[in-house]
Design a protein around this motif. Structure first.
Motif, mmCIF file in Angstrom:
data_model
loop_
_atom_site.group_PDB
_atom_site.id
_atom_site.type_symbol
_atom_site.label_atom_id
_atom_site.label_comp_id
_atom_site.label_asym_id
_atom_site.label_seq_id
_atom_site.Cartn_x
_atom_site.Cartn_y
_atom_site.Cartn_z
ATOM 1 N N GLY A 53 0.837 -1.194 0.000
ATOM 2 C CA GLY A 53 0.000 0.000 0.000
ATOM 3 C C GLY A 53 0.867 1.235 0.000
ATOM 4 N N PRO A 54 0.257 2.373 0.298
ATOM 5 C CA PRO A 54 1.020 3.624 0.269
ATOM 6 C C PRO A 54 2.147 3.619 1.302
ATOM 7 N N HIS A 55 1.932 2.919 2.424
ATOM 8 C CA HIS A 55 2.965 2.812 3.461
ATOM 9 C C HIS A 55 3.269 1.339 3.668
ATOM 10 N N ARG A 56 4.329 0.874 3.036
ATOM 11 C CA ARG A 56 4.712 -0.531 3.197
ATOM 12 C C ARG A 56 5.209 -0.761 4.616
ATOM 13 N N VAL A 57 4.638 -1.768 5.253
ATOM 14 C CA VAL A 57 5.025 -2.096 6.621
ATOM 15 C C VAL A 57 5.302 -3.588 6.680
ATOM 16 N N VAL A 58 6.388 -3.935 7.335
ATOM 17 C CA VAL A 58 6.676 -5.334 7.608
ATOM 18 C C VAL A 58 6.388 -5.563 9.088
ATOM 19 N N ALA A 59 5.414 -6.413 9.357
ATOM 20 C CA ALA A 59 5.037 -6.724 10.736
ATOM 21 C C ALA A 59 5.731 -8.023 11.139
ATOM 22 N N HIS A 60 6.601 -7.936 12.122
ATOM 23 C CA HIS A 60 7.296 -9.110 12.658
ATOM 24 C C HIS A 60 6.563 -9.543 13.917
ATOM 25 N N PHE A 61 6.259 -10.818 13.991
ATOM 26 C CA PHE A 61 5.435 -11.329 15.078
ATOM 27 C C PHE A 61 6.249 -12.234 15.985
ATOM 28 N N TYR A 62 6.237 -11.909 17.262
ATOM 29 C CA TYR A 62 6.939 -12.679 18.280
ATOM 30 C C TYR A 62 5.907 -13.162 19.293
ATOM 31 N N ALA A 63 6.156 -14.323 19.893
ATOM 32 C CA ALA A 63 5.250 -14.848 20.918
ATOM 33 C C ALA A 63 6.067 -15.585 21.962
ATOM 34 N N ARG A 64 5.611 -15.498 23.187
ATOM 35 C CA ARG A 64 6.280 -16.199 24.278
ATOM 36 C C ARG A 64 5.228 -16.742 25.229
ATOM 37 N N GLN A 65 5.450 -17.957 25.696
ATOM 38 C CA GLN A 65 4.572 -18.554 26.691
ATOM 39 C C GLN A 65 4.929 -17.950 28.047
ATOM 40 N N LEU A 66 3.889 -17.550 28.788
ATOM 41 C CA LEU A 66 4.071 -16.923 30.090
ATOM 42 C C LEU A 66 3.452 -17.768 31.188
ATOM 43 N N THR A 67 3.987 -17.608 32.390
ATOM 44 C CA THR A 67 3.311 -18.200 33.541
ATOM 45 C C THR A 67 2.152 -17.281 33.894
#
Length: 159
Positions: A53-67
């Motif tokens: 689109g007009p503003h190219r964005v790369v979304a990096h996704f991180y996840a961590r299991q929490l207590t």
């Protein structure tokens, strides 16, 4: 997840200037401002998604299991962050169940509006981290794509 100022659901994050920060350093800087007590590493990386689109964005996704204790600490920290009540309205827990009516719980949650790639990222994480059985996840997604009974009845009455 977070409820944003615009009424959309999304994940905590922000923009990272790669000239000054590695992805993880930038992410932890942004998370430190909003959540204060979680640090992500390269091992927590799940995927990336390019938005055209007009503003190219790369979304990096991180996840961590929490207590449960870590989750409570994050929820308390989030309420005291500088963005709470302005940019972010609050933390939201994703229901990982479906009620007997086959709409309550996760299906209803997925019917909300999400920012950018957040819904895709949520579904991807639930699947790849085995947080919801694949068949239950598919059922929840399918339930959100069926028209609601009340909407059909109302539309028919208006004609």
């Amino acid at each position: 997840m977070q409820m944003r100022f615009d009424g959309l659901l999304g994940f905590p994050g922000g923009f990272v200037d790669r000239r000054y920060w590695s992805l993880e350093d930038g992410l932890n800087r942004v998370l430190g401002l909003g959540l204060g007590c979680v640090r992500l590493t390269e091992a927590d990386y799940l995927c990336s998604h390019l938005t055209e689109g007009p503003h190219r964005v790369v979304a990096h996704f991180y996840a961590r299991q929490l207590t449960l204790e870590e989750l409570h600490t994050i929820e308390i920290s989030a309420v005291h962050s500088r963005d709470h009540g302005m940019e972010v309205m609050g933390m939201v827990r994703v229901p990982l169940y479906t009620q007997k009516d086959r709409m309550g719980g996760l299906p209803n949650f997925l019917a909300n509006s999400f920012v950018g790639t957040a819904k895709f990222q949520l579904l991807f994480a639930l699947k790849i981290l085995n947080m919801v059985p694949e068949e239950k996840l598919a059922e929840a997604v399918a339930a959100t794509q069926r028209p609601k009974k009340g909407a059909i009845d109302h539309a028919g009455g208006a004609a």
